[in-house]
Design an enzyme around this catalytic site. Sequence first.
Site, PDB file in Angstrom:
ATOM      1  N   ASP A   1     -17.475 -11.092  -2.769  1.00 50.83           N
ATOM      2  CA  ASP A   1     -18.240 -10.099  -3.543  1.00 50.83           C
ATOM      3  C   ASP A   1     -17.605  -9.832  -4.905  1.00 50.83           C
ATOM      4  O   ASP A   1     -18.305  -9.615  -5.887  1.00 50.83           O
ATOM      5  CB  ASP A   1     -18.342  -8.789  -2.762  1.00 50.83           C
TER       6      ASP A   1
ATOM      7  N   GLY B   1     -16.070 -13.871   1.801  1.00 52.05           N
ATOM      8  CA  GLY B   1     -16.292 -12.514   1.281  1.00 52.05           C
ATOM      9  C   GLY B   1     -16.012 -12.449  -0.204  1.00 52.05           C
ATOM     10  O   GLY B   1     -15.110 -11.751  -0.637  1.00 52.05           O
TER      11      GLY B   1
ATOM     12  N   LYS C   1       0.808  -1.224   0.000  1.00 53.61           N
ATOM     13  CA  LYS C   1       0.000   0.000   0.000  1.00 53.61           C
ATOM     14  C   LYS C   1       0.840   1.274   0.000  1.00 53.61           C
ATOM     15  O   LYS C   1       0.358   2.332  -0.373  1.00 53.61           O
ATOM     16  CB  LYS C   1      -0.980  -0.002   1.172  1.00 53.61           C
TER      17      LYS C   1
ATOM     18  N   GLU D   1      -9.948 -14.000  -3.235  1.00 58.28           N
ATOM     19  CA  GLU D   1     -10.683 -13.425  -2.110  1.00 58.28           C
ATOM     20  C   GLU D   1     -10.859 -14.459  -1.003  1.00 58.28           C
ATOM     21  O   GLU D   1     -10.818 -15.664  -1.250  1.00 58.28           O
ATOM     22  CB  GLU D   1     -12.103 -13.050  -2.563  1.00 58.28           C
TER      23      GLU D   1
ATOM     24  N   SER E   1       1.173  -9.926  -0.345  1.00 57.23           N
ATOM     25  CA  SER E   1       0.846  -8.498  -0.286  1.00 57.23           C
ATOM     26  C   SER E   1       1.281  -7.767   0.973  1.00 57.23           C
ATOM     27  O   SER E   1       1.468  -6.551   0.942  1.00 57.23           O
ATOM     28  CB  SER E   1      -0.660  -8.312  -0.491  1.00 57.23           C
TER      29      SER E   1
ATOM     30  N   SER F   1      -8.404   1.561   9.146  1.00 57.78           N
ATOM     31  CA  SER F   1      -7.818   1.094  10.397  1.00 57.78           C
ATOM     32  C   SER F   1      -6.621   0.227  10.062  1.00 57.78           C
ATOM     33  O   SER F   1      -5.981  -0.337  10.928  1.00 57.78           O
ATOM     34  CB  SER F   1      -8.854   0.291  11.187  1.00 57.78           C
TER      35      SER F   1
HETATM   36  C1  LIG Z   1      -5.233  -3.687   1.259  1.00 56.11           C
HETATM   37  C2  LIG Z   1      -4.626  -5.020   1.228  1.00 56.11           C
HETATM   38  C3  LIG Z   1      -5.043  -6.004   0.308  1.00 56.11           C
HETATM   39  C4  LIG Z   1      -6.164  -5.785  -0.662  1.00 56.11           C
HETATM   40  O1  LIG Z   1      -5.844  -4.776  -1.589  1.00 56.11           O
HETATM   41  P1  LIG Z   1      -6.954  -4.084  -2.485  1.00 56.11           P
HETATM   42  O2  LIG Z   1      -6.219  -3.098  -3.317  1.00 56.11           O
HETATM   43  O3  LIG Z   1      -7.948  -3.446  -1.557  1.00 56.11           O
HETATM   44  O4  LIG Z   1      -7.601  -5.159  -3.269  1.00 56.11           O
HETATM   45  C5  LIG Z   1      -4.374  -7.226   0.302  1.00 56.11           C
HETATM   46  N1  LIG Z   1      -3.380  -7.486   1.169  1.00 56.11           N
HETATM   47  C6  LIG Z   1      -2.956  -6.574   2.072  1.00 56.11           C
HETATM   48  C7  LIG Z   1      -1.840  -6.943   2.981  1.00 56.11           C
HETATM   49  C8  LIG Z   1      -3.556  -5.300   2.124  1.00 56.11           C
HETATM   50  O5  LIG Z   1      -3.132  -4.393   3.023  1.00 56.11           O
END
Ligand SMILES: *Cc1c(COP(=O)(O)O)cnc(C)c1O
Length: 320
Positions: free
Chosen positions: A211, A209, A54, A205, A305, A79
């Site tokens: 969606d 969840g 992010k 997903e 991620s 959060s």
């Molecule tokens: C926010 C986040 C996601 C999902 O990302 P999106 O762009 O909302 O699909 C996946 N893994 C982690 C660690 C995140 O912080």
Amino acid sequence: MLNLPTFDDVSAAAKRLEGHAHRTPVMRSRTADNALGAELFFKCENLQRMGAFKFRGAFNALSKFDERQRRAGVVAFSSGNHAQAIALSASLLGISATIIMPHDAPAAKVAATKGYGGKVVIYDRYTEDREAIGRKLAEEQGLTLIPPYDHPDVIAGQGTAAKELFEEAGALDALFVCLGGGGLLSGSALSARALAPQCKIYGVEPATGNDGQQSFRSGSIVHIDTPKTIADGAQTQHLGNYTFEIIRRDVDDIVTASDEELVDCMRFFASRMKLVVEPTGCLGFAAARGMKAELQGKRVGIIVSGGNVDIDRFAALLAG
Ligand SMILES: *Cc1c(COP(=O)(O)O)cnc(C)c1O
């Protein structure tokens, strides 16, 4: 008509991030390769600054602020990892950040956001509307609101992780990407379509969840209640307008993983690869394991991620 971001925007974001974001490692595991009968390439965004991809989208979006926006500051509500990403990016760029967080946000997350220099505004999750608070602050103080996923500059920034993966690993046959609101998946899809047109792209997903899967299959954005899952980064209720348009155009399918499978992957990452990965960060690998038959002999990319999980919670999940 939405003005969708393109791969050129991802490339421009990559230039802005140079020297600020880590170029995270692409890790391999012979154990994982043997278990799946495929070649796996793990893009380790758990080792990104502030512990998740992010940072890429937040830094890119804030880098594009004009002089007036910079002086007034940024506001975000979250959060989780988006809050920390905005707070850190803002402090690096000399911009003030206001983060709206629920009264029951984990103390560690509030402390981390403050530690990065963010001003925290607490709201009551049950009686107050965070979007209304955000809009009011934006109006009164001229702050710019940066949402966690549905924004062209955020999407372009998130796409830089997959861009680096393809540059390093070469063309891949399949790419697995964790899916919440779709910023990471849509950005990754822009990079994949440009750099490896034949690569199959899967969003993943939590099973409770789905969606995004429902939206993908029905052709319009489906809203759900906040899902119960340990994957707190993917507890979103719906895709965004930008992210959905890119996902329906460029993504091959959306699949799911159970909480149990996520814990299994956390254990694998920790014991075999010495990586601390948060539950949401395991979605891609969990789905790839479930699709073993289709992946035989293939070159497979997996975006890991993030790694922000309280260490006591991490231990409890593995023990449970
Ligand atoms: C926010 C986040 C996601 C999902 O990302 P999106 O762009 O909302 O699909 C996946 N893994 C982690 C660690 C995140 O912080």
